[in-house]
Scaffold this active site. Structure first.
Site, short mmCIF file in Angstrom:
data_model
loop_
_atom_site.label_atom_id
_atom_site.label_comp_id
_atom_site.label_asym_id
_atom_site.label_seq_id
_atom_site.Cartn_x
_atom_site.Cartn_y
_atom_site.Cartn_z
CG ASP A 64 -0.26 -0.32 2.40
OD1 ASP A 64 1.18 -0.33 2.47
OD2 ASP A 64 -0.92 -0.25 3.65
CG HIS A 65 3.67 2.41 2.87
ND1 HIS A 65 2.46 1.51 3.59
CD2 HIS A 65 3.93 3.13 3.96
CE1 HIS A 65 2.27 2.13 4.77
NE2 HIS A 65 3.12 2.88 5.13
CG ASP A 119 2.46 1.66 9.30
OD1 ASP A 119 2.98 1.96 8.27
OD2 ASP A 119 1.44 2.36 10.00
NE ARG A 384 3.39 9.51 12.45
CZ ARG A 384 3.70 8.19 12.30
NH1 ARG A 384 4.21 7.71 11.16
NH2 ARG A 384 3.69 7.66 13.35
CB SER A 540 7.39 6.15 10.59
OG SER A 540 8.66 5.44 10.56
NE ARG A 542 9.86 6.23 8.12
CZ ARG A 542 9.52 7.21 7.72
NH1 ARG A 542 10.39 8.17 7.30
NH2 ARG A 542 8.10 7.48 7.10
C1 MIC Z 1 4.33 6.31 8.24
O1 MIC Z 1 3.02 6.72 8.29
O2 MIC Z 1 4.99 7.46 8.65
C2 MIC Z 1 4.77 5.21 7.79
C3 MIC Z 1 5.18 5.38 6.33
O3 MIC Z 1 3.28 4.36 7.56
C4 MIC Z 1 5.55 4.41 8.69
C5 MIC Z 1 5.99 3.09 8.08
C6 MIC Z 1 7.26 3.42 7.35
O4 MIC Z 1 8.02 4.19 7.31
O5 MIC Z 1 7.41 2.73 6.14
C7 MIC Z 1 4.84 4.08 9.93
O6 MIC Z 1 4.25 5.05 10.32
O7 MIC Z 1 5.50 3.39 10.71
FE1 SF4 Z 2 0.11 4.94 5.07
FE2 SF4 Z 2 1.56 5.36 7.28
FE3 SF4 Z 2 -0.05 7.25 6.01
FE4 SF4 Z 2 -1.26 5.41 7.24
S1 SF4 Z 2 0.09 7.14 8.15
S2 SF4 Z 2 -1.80 6.10 5.01
S3 SF4 Z 2 0.06 3.72 7.02
S4 SF4 Z 2 1.83 6.28 5.28
#
Ligand code: MIC
Ligand code: SF4
Length: 647
Positions: A64-65, A119, A384, A540, A542
């Site tokens: 999905d990313h 995530d 965010r 996140s 990550r």
């Molecule tokens: C995000 O919302 O920052 C992400 C991208 O979903 C991350 C995960 C990632 O960096 O792959 C998260 O929230 O953990």
């Molecule tokens: Fe995707 Fe992270 Fe954004 Fe949720 S917050 S939509 S998991 S990138």
């Protein structure tokens, strides 16, 4: 004394430890989820652990990313994850099926179960009564292999909801209000448990909006572990509508349960709110901010992309046109939502109004396209708004409800939706459209043996730490302030995200938002430490924000305090997370200082304190290593992979 709901689920999954806040507990994990941006690392680590078949009740791999595919890299990652999933007993949600948290809630969430996801927004599952937590990919890989998940026992905060939301005020405003209230910097992680009469007035997707963005409470409370709602008649109705009534169990806190902290929110007093740039907790009322000019509106993300949210947006847009100064994008959260919108005509209303319909994926939320214009103001229903995350360094992102977003898109400026008159009546179907044809089942065990895991040329191996030496003499290679997010440490976005399985390539972008010269400096020096302020590593899950510094030779991060998941990721990768014994010492140390972490191995082994000798300044700074016994041994071994291999 009875138990609250969080304690009940923890108790029934407790493998080790006691429920004493701050002490380490081990939990059995029932379900896992991964997404593709963290998934490649998680599955590389799973493959490195030589696990034949996953041992969880259910594991799902979502794509999905990374769905732009402006090069072969993403497609290779998808294929790699798909082949591992099929071979190892994991379900595979194909690209186009939707955002992991939305789909998991709809199709797989089970009240009372534990869910670990790579995530940070995995707590979305708390909306359906799961104990759902975010973690680094390695922790999730270990859980897939049947391993225990370790966290410090959180404090449990009770948020009692009373009253009922007024028209045009949304679930998003509840979590924004909580972000406004919880400004105290607490010690350990917390679980936010919702109770009270107000809970009954909220549907499961509304509850999920709240638990989803509860992840951002970590920004102010140093790591909300998760959030949870009871499982009640509303939960049953949702599960029935998803043809999953058999997953239902009633779950709630005992009458005489107690909590570590109490907060009350009267829903009827809430008004439309917005989080201002660049922090999810910089919350003001829409009225206070006033009708500021806007350039872009983005509706969607795992926070606000349910059918209910989309139907509200469609009703506001119906018969109108998006203002000429605004670009409006809409990403429905799942194939289920998108199909239902197209069948009931709401999609046509959105398109007719001029909305740009994007695929059911994270999209603009993670900077995969739709960066605002320079100095642009963007309203987003996301969770965010960190600096630079949208892909435009000087853009200002406001986080709002779908109501505020849609009303503003039509008006062309930030608009309080209460000015629109009567709230449209949204009738949700009592049965959703069910079609799981985009979820692949794993191979049967006898067939799985012959399945080849397909790697691509962009998939590079995971960097490994090395055993901790007696002492570390090196340099401070970077000093940063408070609230550094993992988006600062390891940015995402369309240019970088495709390289999530290539740490050497990613390393050139490490800390790019703060200091573009950092990676070069690391290469020149060979090793070093980072000095950080309070709440270092928030945001996140990550683990790239630890693996990339590891690759660049970072041995320790000395900070005022750490966010929970990032601290675990540092430990897992073998980088020492240390804190100042006295926070004022932060001011005494500078970038470029030559330092020695004296007797560090001994101190980690025996639990003593560590002294940092700053040769440049001629001073000594006492540091603390606030680590569990297990974490100490992981650090000594040079990371979790080495530690696991040594056992
Ligand atoms: C995000 O919302 O920052 C992400 C991208 O979903 C991350 C995960 C990632 O960096 O792959 C998260 O929230 O953990
Ligand atoms: Fe995707 Fe992270 Fe954004 Fe949720 S917050 S939509 S998991 S990138």
């Amino acid at each position: 004394m009875g138990y609250n709901l969080a304690q009940k689920i923890i108790q029934s999954h407790l493998v080790s430890g006691e429920m004493i806040p701050g002490t380490e507990i081990g939990l059995r994990i029932d379900q896992t989820l991964t997404q593709d941006a963290t998934g490649t690392m998680a599955y590389l680590q799973l493959e490195a652990m030589n696990i034949d078949r996953v041992k969880t009740e259910l594991s799902v791999a979502y794509i999905d990313h990374n769905t732009l595919q402006n090069g072969f890299e993403n497609a290779d990652d998808h294929r790699f994850i798909q082949t591992v999933a099929q071979k190892r007993g994991i379900r595979f949600s194909r690209p186009g099926n939707g955002i992991c948290h939305q789909v998991h809630l709809e199709r797989f969430g089970v009240p009372g179960k534990t869910l670990l996801g790579s995530d940070s927004h995995t707590p979305t599952g708390g909306g359906i009564g799961m104990l759902a937590m975010g973690a680094g990919g390695l922790d999730v890989a270990v859980a897939m292999g049947g391993g225990t998940y370790y966290i410090p026992m959180p404090k449990i905060v009770n948020v009692e909801l009373t009253g009922k939301l007024s028209p045009w005020v949304a679930a998003k405003d509840i979590i924004l209000e909580l972000l406004r209230i919880m400004t105290v910097k607490g010690g350990v992680g917390k679980i936010v448990e919702y109770t009270g009469e107000g809970v009954k007035t909220l549907s499961v997707p509304e509850r999920a909006t709240i638990t989803n963005m509860g992840a951002e409470l970590g920004a102010t409370t140093l790591g909300a572990t998760t959030s949870i709602f009871p499982s009640d008649e509303t939960t049953l109705a949702f599960l029935k509508a998803q043809d999953r009534a058999d997953a239902y169990t009633e779950l709630k806190a005992d009458e005489d349960a107690s909590y570590d902290e109490y907060i009350k929110i009267d829903l009827s007093t809430l008004v439309p709110l917005a989080a201002m740039p660049h922090m999810p907790d910089k919350v003001k009322t829409v009225e206070e901010i006033g009708p500021i000019a806007i350039d872009q509106v983005c509706i969607g993300s795992c926070t606000n992309s349910s059918l209910f949210d989309m139907m509200k947006v469609a009703a506001i847009l119906k018969g109108k046109t998006v203002a000429e100064n605004v670009s409006l994008t809409i990403s429905p959260g799942s194939k289920q939502v998108l199909t239902m919108l197209s069948e009931n005509g709401a999609l046509a209303d959105m398109i007719a109004a001029g909305a740009r319909i994007l695929e059911s994926a994270c999209g603009p939320c993670i900077g995969m396209g739709q960066s605002p214009n320079s100095k642009g103001i963007s309203l987003r229903t996301f969770n965010r708004n960190f600096e630079g995350r949208s892909g435009t360094a000087d853009a200002g992102v406001y986080l709002v409800s779908p109501e505020v977003a849609a009303a503003s898109a039509v008006a062309g400026c930030l608009t309080d939706p209460r000015t629109l008159g009567e709230f449209p009546e949204i009738v949700l179907p009592d049965h959703f459209l069910i079609n799981d044809n985009m979820i692949l089942l794993p191979d049967a065990p006898d067939k799985a043996k012959d399945r080849e895991v397909i790697y691509g040329p962009n998939i590079k191996s995971v960097p490994l730490g090395h055993a901790l030496e007696k002492e570390i003499s090196t340099k401070v290679l970077l000093k940063v302030g408070d609230n550094i997010t993992t988006d600062h440490i390891m940015p995402a976005g369309a240019k970088i995200l495709p390289y999530r399985s290539n740490v050497p390539y990613l390393s050139q972008f490490c800390f790019g938002v703060c200091d573009k010269a950092f990676p070069e400096r690391c290469k020149k020096e060979g090793s070093g430490i980072i000095v950080g302020g309070a709440n270092y590593g928030q945001g996140s899950s990550r683990e790239h924000a630890a693996l990339v510094p590891l690759y660049l030779g970072i041995r320790a991060v000395v900070a005022k305090s750490f966010a929970r998941m990032h601290k675990a990721n540092l430990t897992n990768s073998g980088i020492l997370p240390l804190t100042f014994a006295d926070e004022n010492d932060y001011d005494k140390i500078d970038e470029g200082d030559s330092i020695t972490l004296c007797g560090v191995r001994d101190a980690i082994l025996n639990g003593g304190d560590i002294v940092l000798k700053d040769a440049t300044k001629g001073i000594e700074i006492p540091l603390k290593a606030d680590l569990s016994d297990r974490a100490r041994h992981i650090i000594l071994a040079g990371g979790l992979l080495n530690y696991t291999a040594s056992k």
